[in-house]
Write a protein that holds these residues in place. Sequence first.
Motif, PDB file in Angstrom:
ATOM      1  N   THR A 192       7.300   7.537 -17.156  1.00  0.00           N
ATOM      2  CA  THR A 192       7.431   6.284 -16.426  1.00  0.00           C
ATOM      3  C   THR A 192       6.047   5.678 -16.206  1.00  0.00           C
ATOM      4  OG1 THR A 192       7.347   7.393 -14.285  1.00  0.00           O
ATOM      5  CG2 THR A 192       9.520   7.086 -15.271  1.00  0.00           C
ATOM      6  N   THR A 193       6.008   4.389 -15.941  1.00  0.00           N
ATOM      7  CA  THR A 193       4.732   3.716 -15.706  1.00  0.00           C
ATOM      8  C   THR A 193       4.728   3.079 -14.325  1.00  0.00           C
ATOM      9  OG1 THR A 193       5.502   1.671 -16.744  1.00  0.00           O
ATOM     10  CG2 THR A 193       4.355   3.280 -18.149  1.00  0.00           C
ATOM     11  N   GLU A 194       3.531   2.993 -13.744  1.00  0.00           N
ATOM     12  CA  GLU A 194       3.328   2.356 -12.444  1.00  0.00           C
ATOM     13  C   GLU A 194       2.104   1.447 -12.567  1.00  0.00           C
ATOM     14  OE1 GLU A 194       3.427   0.677  -9.417  1.00  0.00           O
ATOM     15  OE2 GLU A 194       4.848   2.349  -9.102  1.00  0.00           O
ATOM     16  N   SER A 195       2.311   0.147 -12.335  1.00  0.00           N
ATOM     17  CA  SER A 195       1.241  -0.824 -12.563  1.00  0.00           C
ATOM     18  C   SER A 195       0.428  -1.150 -11.324  1.00  0.00           C
ATOM     19  CB  SER A 195       1.835  -2.123 -13.126  1.00  0.00           C
ATOM     20  OG  SER A 195       2.758  -2.686 -12.199  1.00  0.00           O
ATOM     21  N   VAL A 196       0.880  -0.751 -10.146  1.00  0.00           N
ATOM     22  CA  VAL A 196       0.134  -1.041  -8.912  1.00  0.00           C
ATOM     23  C   VAL A 196      -1.090  -0.126  -8.845  1.00  0.00           C
ATOM     24  CG1 VAL A 196       0.228  -1.059  -6.388  1.00  0.00           C
ATOM     25  CG2 VAL A 196       2.202  -1.823  -7.722  1.00  0.00           C
ATOM     26  N   ALA A 197      -2.217  -0.675  -8.417  1.00  0.00           N
ATOM     27  CA  ALA A 197      -3.478   0.071  -8.405  1.00  0.00           C
ATOM     28  C   ALA A 197      -3.429   1.250  -7.432  1.00  0.00           C
ATOM     29  CB  ALA A 197      -4.630  -0.855  -8.038  1.00  0.00           C
ATOM     30  N   VAL A 198      -4.114   2.338  -7.825  1.00  0.00           N
ATOM     31  CA  VAL A 198      -4.253   3.520  -6.983  1.00  0.00           C
ATOM     32  C   VAL A 198      -5.482   3.334  -6.102  1.00  0.00           C
ATOM     33  CG1 VAL A 198      -4.642   6.015  -6.959  1.00  0.00           C
ATOM     34  CG2 VAL A 198      -3.184   4.982  -8.722  1.00  0.00           C
ATOM     35  N   THR A 199      -5.353   3.612  -4.797  1.00  0.00           N
ATOM     36  CA  THR A 199      -6.481   3.446  -3.872  1.00  0.00           C
ATOM     37  C   THR A 199      -7.060   4.765  -3.391  1.00  0.00           C
ATOM     38  OG1 THR A 199      -4.963   3.260  -1.987  1.00  0.00           O
ATOM     39  CG2 THR A 199      -5.629   1.215  -3.093  1.00  0.00           C
ATOM     40  N   ALA A 200      -6.287   5.853  -3.416  1.00  0.00           N
ATOM     41  CA  ALA A 200      -6.798   7.135  -2.927  1.00  0.00           C
ATOM     42  C   ALA A 200      -5.859   8.260  -3.321  1.00  0.00           C
ATOM     43  CB  ALA A 200      -6.973   7.116  -1.408  1.00  0.00           C
ATOM     44  N   ILE A 201      -6.404   9.468  -3.330  1.00  0.00           N
ATOM     45  CA  ILE A 201      -5.611  10.686  -3.468  1.00  0.00           C
ATOM     46  C   ILE A 201      -5.461  11.272  -2.072  1.00  0.00           C
ATOM     47  CG2 ILE A 201      -5.457  12.964  -4.540  1.00  0.00           C
ATOM     48  CD1 ILE A 201      -7.353  11.964  -6.694  1.00  0.00           C
ATOM     49  N   GLU A 202      -4.272  11.672  -1.719  1.00  0.00           N
ATOM     50  CA  GLU A 202      -4.040  12.176  -0.371  1.00  0.00           C
ATOM     51  C   GLU A 202      -3.560  13.614  -0.391  1.00  0.00           C
ATOM     52  OE1 GLU A 202      -1.880   9.608   2.197  1.00  0.00           O
ATOM     53  OE2 GLU A 202      -3.221   7.896   1.836  1.00  0.00           O
ATOM     54  N   GLY A 203      -3.823  14.306   0.725  1.00  0.00           N
ATOM     55  CA  GLY A 203      -3.491  15.717   0.870  1.00  0.00           C
ATOM     56  C   GLY A 203      -4.708  16.481   1.336  1.00  0.00           C
ATOM     57  N   ALA A 204      -4.509  17.735   1.733  1.00  0.00           N
ATOM     58  CA  ALA A 204      -5.616  18.584   2.185  1.00  0.00           C
ATOM     59  C   ALA A 204      -6.284  19.192   0.967  1.00  0.00           C
ATOM     60  CB  ALA A 204      -5.090  19.662   3.123  1.00  0.00           C
ATOM     61  N   ALA A 205      -7.405  18.628   0.551  1.00  0.00           N
ATOM     62  CA  ALA A 205      -8.101  19.080  -0.659  1.00  0.00           C
ATOM     63  C   ALA A 205      -8.424  20.577  -0.575  1.00  0.00           C
ATOM     64  CB  ALA A 205      -9.391  18.286  -0.839  1.00  0.00           C
ATOM     65  N   PRO A 206      -8.303  21.310  -1.710  1.00  0.00           N
ATOM     66  CA  PRO A 206      -8.090  20.782  -3.057  1.00  0.00           C
ATOM     67  C   PRO A 206      -6.627  20.537  -3.423  1.00  0.00           C
ATOM     68  CG  PRO A 206      -8.414  23.128  -3.204  1.00  0.00           C
ATOM     69  CD  PRO A 206      -8.583  22.767  -1.752  1.00  0.00           C
ATOM     70  N   ALA A 207      -5.702  20.728  -2.487  1.00  0.00           N
ATOM     71  CA  ALA A 207      -4.300  20.408  -2.773  1.00  0.00           C
ATOM     72  C   ALA A 207      -4.141  18.895  -2.866  1.00  0.00           C
ATOM     73  CB  ALA A 207      -3.396  20.979  -1.695  1.00  0.00           C
ATOM     74  N   ILE A 208      -3.015  18.492  -3.393  1.00  0.00           N
ATOM     75  CA  ILE A 208      -2.736  17.065  -3.537  1.00  0.00           C
ATOM     76  C   ILE A 208      -1.292  16.809  -3.117  1.00  0.00           C
ATOM     77  CG2 ILE A 208      -2.195  17.413  -5.991  1.00  0.00           C
ATOM     78  CD1 ILE A 208      -3.110  14.572  -6.507  1.00  0.00           C
ATOM     79  N   GLY A 210      -0.184  13.347  -3.107  1.00  0.00           N
ATOM     80  CA  GLY A 210       0.219  12.229  -3.934  1.00  0.00           C
ATOM     81  C   GLY A 210      -0.861  11.178  -3.997  1.00  0.00           C
ATOM     82  N   LEU A 211      -0.519  10.068  -4.655  1.00  0.00           N
ATOM     83  CA  LEU A 211      -1.430   8.943  -4.793  1.00  0.00           C
ATOM     84  C   LEU A 211      -0.982   7.801  -3.895  1.00  0.00           C
ATOM     85  CD1 LEU A 211      -2.128   8.705  -8.635  1.00  0.00           C
ATOM     86  CD2 LEU A 211      -3.244  10.112  -6.905  1.00  0.00           C
ATOM     87  N   ARG A 212      -1.952   7.271  -3.128  1.00  0.00           N
ATOM     88  CA  ARG A 212      -1.682   6.100  -2.307  1.00  0.00           C
ATOM     89  C   ARG A 212      -1.951   4.866  -3.148  1.00  0.00           C
ATOM     90  NH1 ARG A 212       1.317   5.788   1.950  1.00  0.00           N
ATOM     91  NH2 ARG A 212       0.252   7.641   2.796  1.00  0.00           N
ATOM     92  N   LEU A 213      -0.986   3.937  -3.166  1.00  0.00           N
ATOM     93  CA  LEU A 213      -1.101   2.722  -3.955  1.00  0.00           C
ATOM     94  C   LEU A 213      -1.533   1.542  -3.091  1.00  0.00           C
ATOM     95  CD1 LEU A 213       2.069   3.009  -6.227  1.00  0.00           C
ATOM     96  CD2 LEU A 213      -0.204   4.030  -6.512  1.00  0.00           C
ATOM     97  N   ALA A 214      -1.986   0.494  -3.759  1.00  0.00           N
ATOM     98  CA  ALA A 214      -2.486  -0.680  -3.050  1.00  0.00           C
ATOM     99  C   ALA A 214      -1.419  -1.349  -2.203  1.00  0.00           C
ATOM    100  CB  ALA A 214      -3.067  -1.676  -4.053  1.00  0.00           C
ATOM    101  N   ASP A 215      -0.146  -1.165  -2.525  1.00  0.00           N
ATOM    102  CA  ASP A 215       0.931  -1.776  -1.733  1.00  0.00           C
ATOM    103  C   ASP A 215       1.396  -0.870  -0.592  1.00  0.00           C
ATOM    104  OD1 ASP A 215       2.358   0.187  -3.058  1.00  0.00           O
ATOM    105  OD2 ASP A 215       3.599  -1.186  -4.220  1.00  0.00           O
TER     106      ASP A 215
END
Length: 304
Positions: A192-208, A210-215
């Motif tokens: 699948t594709t997602e066209s909205v820009a990614v603004t950050a990676i979230e989670g307690a590093a080094p775990a992840i 998900g990705l926070r999107l601009a919307d």
Amino acid sequence: MFDVIIIGGSFAGLSAALQLARTRRPILVIDADAPRNRFAAHAHGVLAQDGKPGGVILAEARAQLAAYPNVTQLSGTVRQAEALASGKIAFAVTLDDGKRVAGRRLILATGVRDVLPELPGVAERWGRTVLHCPYCHGYEIGAGPIGVLGRLPASVHQASLIADWGDVTLFTAGMPPLDGEALQLLARRKVTTESVAVTAIEGAAPAIDGLRLADGRLVPLRALFLAAPVQQASALAQQLGCVLEEGMMGPLVQVDAMKMTSVPGVHAAGDAARAMANITFAMADGVMAAVGAHHALITEEGQA
């Protein structure tokens, strides 16, 4: 005067050193202890070493080399390399502490540096949950949602490949528009594709998480892959006048089948001189560069 100086003591350099050690010729290995895979907790896909930390494999290799009295190992960074003005091929290298050594042949196993995107959360997860090679890390992820951060045209191929390891979403913001062929490939591979820009990676590093999107949406993920452009980790190839060629991800040292560069007497091995990179490829390159350097020495001696 060493017969061969190997600059770089990671997998390519130490593999070259082991082959040359067994020729009983005097060789020198200089290493700055900054292997490209130092960010990963474990190395995978390496025969008989699967799952062992890369640093442990390298430490064992250095210990084995120490048993050869004709091998010298130095810790440091080479700042300069130059051909000596003499009747025969020879080189001088200068370390960051000012130490200067000479050798009849050079093997550059200096590697490359990954250029990571300026996205919050990438650096602290690199090699753990933000990855570049599914063959190295995909099995450990298991199944589930996996992201591919689109940065280059090669990201389409990367996403289609990684679909064997999970349910892939390709984040396309910043990429050129996908053409019909790319869309068909992604559809066949159920990407699948997602066209909205990614603004950050979230989670307690080094775990992840998900990705926070601009919307504002959070797209849950188990891991994120990206295609990282590369830079030569050392300027030595350019200093020596070696020809570079543009690879898919960045400049590489041009070599022939025996890993000889465009400069007589200088060989290159590992990630600095190959597009497809992993530990086993680097080790094989090191072996070939060692054989090439040894054959070149024999040829020169036969002409004396």
